[in-house]
Design an enzyme around this catalytic site. Structure first.
Site, PDB file in Angstrom:
ATOM      1  N   TYR A 149       0.806  -1.217   0.000  1.00  0.00           N
ATOM      2  CA  TYR A 149       0.000   0.000   0.000  1.00  0.00           C
ATOM      3  C   TYR A 149       0.843   1.273   0.000  1.00  0.00           C
ATOM      4  CZ  TYR A 149      -4.471  -2.326   0.415  1.00  0.00           C
ATOM      5  OH  TYR A 149      -5.591  -3.066   0.156  1.00  0.00           O
ATOM      6  N   LYS A 155       2.567 -15.482   4.286  1.00  0.00           N
ATOM      7  CA  LYS A 155       2.901 -16.456   3.246  1.00  0.00           C
ATOM      8  C   LYS A 155       4.415 -16.623   3.315  1.00  0.00           C
ATOM      9  CE  LYS A 155       1.780 -18.965  -0.413  1.00  0.00           C
ATOM     10  NZ  LYS A 155       0.897 -20.138  -0.403  1.00  0.00           N
ATOM     11  N   ASP A 167      -3.406 -18.708   2.386  1.00  0.00           N
ATOM     12  CA  ASP A 167      -4.335 -19.516   1.585  1.00  0.00           C
ATOM     13  C   ASP A 167      -5.074 -20.524   2.470  1.00  0.00           C
ATOM     14  OD1 ASP A 167      -1.828 -20.699   1.946  1.00  0.00           O
ATOM     15  OD2 ASP A 167      -1.709 -21.557  -0.072  1.00  0.00           O
ATOM     16  N   ASP A 223     -12.578  -8.954   3.769  1.00  0.00           N
ATOM     17  CA  ASP A 223     -13.792  -9.102   2.944  1.00  0.00           C
ATOM     18  C   ASP A 223     -14.359 -10.507   3.131  1.00  0.00           C
ATOM     19  OD1 ASP A 223     -13.629  -6.516   1.889  1.00  0.00           O
ATOM     20  OD2 ASP A 223     -14.023  -7.188  -0.169  1.00  0.00           O
TER      21      ASP A 223
HETATM   22  C1  IPM Z   1     -10.663  -1.348   2.557  1.00  0.00           C
HETATM   23  C2  IPM Z   1     -10.693  -0.904   1.130  1.00  0.00           C
HETATM   24  C3  IPM Z   1      -9.463  -0.044   0.870  1.00  0.00           C
HETATM   25  C4  IPM Z   1      -8.246  -0.890   1.132  1.00  0.00           C
HETATM   26  C5  IPM Z   1      -9.373   0.594  -0.526  1.00  0.00           C
HETATM   27  C6  IPM Z   1     -10.630   1.286  -0.926  1.00  0.00           C
HETATM   28  C7  IPM Z   1      -8.174   1.528  -0.603  1.00  0.00           C
HETATM   29  O1  IPM Z   1     -10.756  -1.975   0.267  1.00  0.00           O
HETATM   30  O2  IPM Z   1     -10.712  -0.492   3.446  1.00  0.00           O
HETATM   31  O3  IPM Z   1     -10.572  -2.554   2.804  1.00  0.00           O
HETATM   32  O4  IPM Z   1      -7.791  -1.621   0.255  1.00  0.00           O
HETATM   33  O5  IPM Z   1      -7.750  -0.817   2.246  1.00  0.00           O
HETATM   34 MN    MN Z   2     -10.894  -3.889   1.297  1.00  0.00          MN
END
Ligand code: IPM
Ligand code: MN
Length: 337
Positions: free
Chosen positions: A132, A183, A216, A244
Site C-alpha cells: 500500500y 505467506k 491460503d 472481505d
Molecule cells: C478497505 C478498502 C481499501 C483498502 C481501498 C478502498 C483503498 O478496500 O478499506 O478494505 O484496500 O484498504
Molecule cells: Mn478492502
C-alpha cells in the site's frame, strides 16, 4: 461546573462520501445520539463526486483541519468515472498514512442456529506499510516491453508495533490467542521479518497462545472453522483480502465494521465500514447501515464511551429488516427499550 458527571461532546469530522456512504453514516449518527452520547459534528464534502466537481481529493489544508478533531467517521468513497486509485490513494490512504493510523481493526462475529455464536474474532491488519506504500513504477508504458514493479515495504518498527497491538488486545480477551497470517513459504524476506518479530513479541506475552497460518489455508479456515481464531495479525494486503472474506462468513459485508487506529493518540482515528460506496444501490434506501453503526460503536470505544458502544453492539446483535432508515430506527428503539 456542578454536574458530577460532566458530559463532554466529542468533536467528530464526518465524511459521508459517495454512493451509500452518506445514507449509512446518517443512521450511524442517529444511533450514537440515541445511545446518549453527544457529538459535535462537522461535515466534510469529500470523495469521488467532489473530485469530479472541482478536482479536490484531500488538500493539505483540509488534512490539517481534520487533525484537530477527536475522531473521523467515514461512510464510503468511490464514484464511477474516477480513475482507479485517485480517491483510494489520494483520500483514504492519505488519511491512513498522514494520521499514522497504523492499526486497521476489524471484528467478526458469526451467529449460528438460534443466534448462538459460531465465531468471534478480530483481524488486526497493518495499515501503513506493505504494498500500500506505493513503491514501484512503470517503464516503457504501453509498449511490448512494458515493465511494472510494485514493492512491499515491511519495517521492523511498523511490523513490531502492529504485532504488539495484537498481543495487547489478545491479553484483554477471554481466549488470549494470536494467529499470524502470512505467506512465509514464498514471501521469504517479508515473511521472515514478520515471523521473527512475531516470535520476539510473543516471548513477552507468555499468557497468550500463538499459531501461524499461511494466508491460503486461512481462507479455508475462515469458511470451514472460523471458531479457531481469536486475534489474527497480518499485513496490509492479506488483511484487506481476508477481511472481505471475514465479512462474507459473518453475516455479510453489510455488517463488517472497522477502526483505523492511531493507538499513540497523536491525532484522530478514523472509523468506517469495510464495504464500499455500492453505487448500484445508492439512493434507493436499501443499504444495510449496520456496518456503519458498528463502526460508530468502535469510535465510541476509542472515545471512552464503552458503555454506549456495548449497548449499540447488543442492539445490533439481533437481525433487522427493512429500509436503511427503518433499520436505523429499529436499532434506536432497541436502545431505548
Ligand atoms: C478497505 C478498502 C481499501 C483498502 C481501498 C478502498 C483503498 O478496500 O478499506 O478494505 O484496500 O484498504
Ligand atoms: Mn478492502
Amino acid at each position: 461546573m456542578n454536574a458530577a458527571r460532566a458530559r463532554t461532546s466529542h468533536r467528530v469530522a464526518v465524511i459521508g462520501g459517495d454512493g451509500i456512504g452518506p445514507e449509512v453514516t446518517a443512521e450511524a449518527l442517529k444511533v450514537v445520539r440515541a445511545s446518549g452520547v453527544e457529538l459535535d459534528t462537522t461535515f466534510f464534502d469529500l470523495g469521488g463526486a467532489r473530485y469530479l466537481r472541482d478536482g479536490e481529493v484531500l488538500s493539505d489544508d483540509t488534512l490539517e483541519v481534520l487533525r484537530g478533531f477527536d475522531a473521523i467517521l467515514l461512510g464510503a468513497v468511490g464514484t464511477p468515472g474516477v480513475p482507479p486509485g485517485v480517491i483510494e490513494r489520494g483520500l483514504l490512504l492519505k488519511l491512513r498514512f498522514s494520521l499514522d493510523l497504523y492499526i486497521n481493526q476489524r471484528p467478526f462475529v458469526g451467529t449460528g442456529p438460534g443466534h448462538t455464536r459460531s465465531h468471534d474474532f478480530v483481524v488486526i491488519r497493518e495499515n501503513t506499510e506493505g504494498p500500500y506504500v506505493g513503491e514501484g513504477g512503470v517503464l516503457r508504458k504501453g509498449t511490448q516491453h512494458e515493465v511494472a514493479t510494485q514493492g512491499s515495504v515491511n519495517t521492523r518498527f511498523g511490523v513490531e508495533r502492529c504485532i504488539r497491538y495484537a498481543f495487547e488486545l489478545a491479553s484483554s480477551r477471554e481466549r488470549k490467542h494470536v494467529t499470524l497470517v502470512h505467506k512465509t513459504n514464498v514471501l521469504t524476506f517479508a515473511g521472515d521479518l514478520w515471523q521473527r518479530t512475531f516470535d520476539a513479541v510473543a516471548a513477552q506475552f507468555p499468557g497468550v497462545g500463538t499459531a501461524y497460518n499461511h494466508v491460503d489455508a486461512a481462507c479455508i479456515y475462515f469458511v470451514q472453522d472460523p471458531h479457531r481464531y481469536d486475534v489474527i495479525v497480518t499485513d496490509n494486503r492479506f488483511g484487506d483480502i481476508l477481511t472481505d472474506l471475514g465479512g462474507a462468513v459473518s453475516g455479510g459485508i453489510g455488517l463488517a465494521s472497522s477502526a483505523n487506529l492511531n493507538p499513540a493518540r497523536t491525532g484522530p482515528s478514523l472509523f468506517e465500514p469495510v464495504h464500499g460506496s455500492a453505487p448500484d444501490i445508492a439512493g434507493k434506501g436499501v443499504a444495510n447501515p449496520v456496518a456503519a453503526i458498528l463502526s460508530a460503536a468502535l469510535m465510541l470505544d476509542h472515545l471512552g464511551e464503552s458503555r454506549a458502544a456495548q449497548a449499540i453492539r447488543e442492539a445490533c446483535s439481533q437481525p433487522t429488516n427493512g429500509s436503511t432508515v427503518a433499520v436505523g430506527d429499529e436499532i434506536c428503539r432497541r436502545l431505548h427499550g
